[in-house]
Design a protein around this motif. Sequence first.
Motif, PDB file in Angstrom:
ATOM      1  N   GLN A 153       0.818  -1.205   0.000  1.00  0.00           N
ATOM      2  CA  GLN A 153       0.000   0.000   0.000  1.00  0.00           C
ATOM      3  C   GLN A 153       0.858   1.263   0.000  1.00  0.00           C
ATOM      4  O   GLN A 153       0.547   2.236  -0.697  1.00  0.00           O
ATOM      5  CB  GLN A 153      -0.948  -0.018   1.189  1.00  0.00           C
ATOM      6  N   GLU A 154       1.938   1.269   0.755  1.00  0.00           N
ATOM      7  CA  GLU A 154       2.846   2.419   0.772  1.00  0.00           C
ATOM      8  C   GLU A 154       3.466   2.636  -0.602  1.00  0.00           C
ATOM      9  O   GLU A 154       3.610   3.787  -1.049  1.00  0.00           O
ATOM     10  CB  GLU A 154       3.945   2.216   1.816  1.00  0.00           C
ATOM     11  N   ALA A 155       3.829   1.547  -1.275  1.00  0.00           N
ATOM     12  CA  ALA A 155       4.419   1.665  -2.609  1.00  0.00           C
ATOM     13  C   ALA A 155       3.401   2.215  -3.607  1.00  0.00           C
ATOM     14  O   ALA A 155       3.730   3.082  -4.435  1.00  0.00           O
ATOM     15  CB  ALA A 155       4.936   0.305  -3.074  1.00  0.00           C
ATOM     16  N   VAL A 156       2.158   1.745  -3.538  1.00  0.00           N
ATOM     17  CA  VAL A 156       1.104   2.269  -4.427  1.00  0.00           C
ATOM     18  C   VAL A 156       0.868   3.751  -4.132  1.00  0.00           C
ATOM     19  O   VAL A 156       0.755   4.570  -5.053  1.00  0.00           O
ATOM     20  CB  VAL A 156      -0.201   1.466  -4.276  1.00  0.00           C
ATOM     21  N   ALA A 157       0.795   4.106  -2.858  1.00  0.00           N
ATOM     22  CA  ALA A 157       0.588   5.514  -2.488  1.00  0.00           C
ATOM     23  C   ALA A 157       1.722   6.382  -3.017  1.00  0.00           C
ATOM     24  O   ALA A 157       1.489   7.502  -3.506  1.00  0.00           O
ATOM     25  CB  ALA A 157       0.473   5.646  -0.968  1.00  0.00           C
ATOM     26  N   GLY A 158       2.933   5.865  -2.945  1.00  0.00           N
ATOM     27  CA  GLY A 158       4.073   6.611  -3.479  1.00  0.00           C
ATOM     28  C   GLY A 158       3.959   6.838  -4.974  1.00  0.00           C
ATOM     29  O   GLY A 158       4.273   7.928  -5.473  1.00  0.00           O
ATOM     30  N   LEU A 159       3.494   5.820  -5.696  1.00  0.00           N
ATOM     31  CA  LEU A 159       3.300   5.969  -7.144  1.00  0.00           C
ATOM     32  C   LEU A 159       2.201   6.980  -7.450  1.00  0.00           C
ATOM     33  O   LEU A 159       2.332   7.793  -8.370  1.00  0.00           O
ATOM     34  CB  LEU A 159       2.955   4.622  -7.774  1.00  0.00           C
ATOM     35  N   LEU A 160       1.119   6.928  -6.689  1.00  0.00           N
ATOM     36  CA  LEU A 160       0.029   7.883  -6.899  1.00  0.00           C
ATOM     37  C   LEU A 160       0.506   9.308  -6.647  1.00  0.00           C
ATOM     38  O   LEU A 160       0.174  10.231  -7.402  1.00  0.00           O
ATOM     39  CB  LEU A 160      -1.150   7.551  -5.981  1.00  0.00           C
ATOM     40  N   ALA A 161       1.296   9.492  -5.612  1.00  0.00           N
ATOM     41  CA  ALA A 161       1.818  10.828  -5.312  1.00  0.00           C
ATOM     42  C   ALA A 161       2.785  11.296  -6.392  1.00  0.00           C
ATOM     43  O   ALA A 161       2.817  12.477  -6.731  1.00  0.00           O
ATOM     44  CB  ALA A 161       2.500  10.815  -3.944  1.00  0.00           C
ATOM     45  N   ARG A 162       3.548  10.352  -6.944  1.00  0.00           N
ATOM     46  CA  ARG A 162       4.549  10.699  -7.959  1.00  0.00           C
ATOM     47  C   ARG A 162       3.924  10.996  -9.321  1.00  0.00           C
ATOM     48  O   ARG A 162       4.380  11.878 -10.054  1.00  0.00           O
ATOM     49  CB  ARG A 162       5.541   9.542  -8.099  1.00  0.00           C
ATOM     50  N   THR A 163       2.878  10.252  -9.687  1.00  0.00           N
ATOM     51  CA  THR A 163       2.373  10.315 -11.065  1.00  0.00           C
ATOM     52  C   THR A 163       1.027  11.005 -11.210  1.00  0.00           C
ATOM     53  O   THR A 163       0.505  11.101 -12.314  1.00  0.00           O
ATOM     54  CB  THR A 163       2.247   8.886 -11.648  1.00  0.00           C
ATOM     55  N   SER A 164       0.422  11.452 -10.099  1.00  0.00           N
ATOM     56  CA  SER A 164      -0.883  12.115 -10.197  1.00  0.00           C
ATOM     57  C   SER A 164      -0.902  13.304  -9.247  1.00  0.00           C
ATOM     58  O   SER A 164       0.062  13.582  -8.542  1.00  0.00           O
ATOM     59  CB  SER A 164      -2.015  11.135  -9.864  1.00  0.00           C
ATOM     60  N   SER A 165      -2.027  13.995  -9.236  1.00  0.00           N
ATOM     61  CA  SER A 165      -2.110  15.229  -8.452  1.00  0.00           C
ATOM     62  C   SER A 165      -2.736  15.023  -7.075  1.00  0.00           C
ATOM     63  O   SER A 165      -3.029  15.990  -6.383  1.00  0.00           O
ATOM     64  CB  SER A 165      -2.922  16.274  -9.232  1.00  0.00           C
TER      65      SER A 165
END
Length: 200
Positions: free
Chosen positions: A140-152
């Motif tokens: 979940q932390e890794a997915v959250a990191g991707l969302l923060a990196r690639t979206s607003s």
Amino acid sequence: MTTGARPLGRRERNKQAKLDRITEAAAALFARHGVDDVTTQQIADAADIGAGTLFLYIRNKGELLLLVQNAHYAEALAEGERAATAVEGTLDAIVALLRPVVACNRAQVDNGRTYLREMVFGDPAEPQHARALSIVAQTQEAVAGLLARTSSVGATEAAALAQVVSAVMFVEMASSPEPDVDVVTDRVRRQIGVVLGLRG
């Protein structure tokens, strides 16, 4: 003066060696026959220990499956994290992260589904159960990191969405007897795309 970890004594080394033998024997038998068709006596025999000794290390087959599978899932997550760093789009990056976890789960479908059941319904006080839940949290932390990196999305929303993404993947893997990694990954991708409002 440098301080390091104190070397293990003979007793601790013997205990670790025995646990390693148990883990290796269980991993080989589970991979060959499936967890449901393997007995604890077979594991003890393959590890060259008595059945009573086996239960000094693990309480039941479910706990042993968690021990065996946790290492595989941690490796799969690390592989997915590496793969996702090279991907730009949000949905593609998340799928790149999750695909190795799906592949790990489908390596032996019944074992993978049993592992997820043990993760959800196992004893929360048991160390291997706690380790499994830790891997879920890392996912979940890794997915959250991707969302923060690639979206607003902000950090709080990214964390909440990551829980949903993780739930989608785990429910799909737990409910589907489908062995094909691509089929399961595509199903996960479609559902995540709908949840996140993404296409592609």
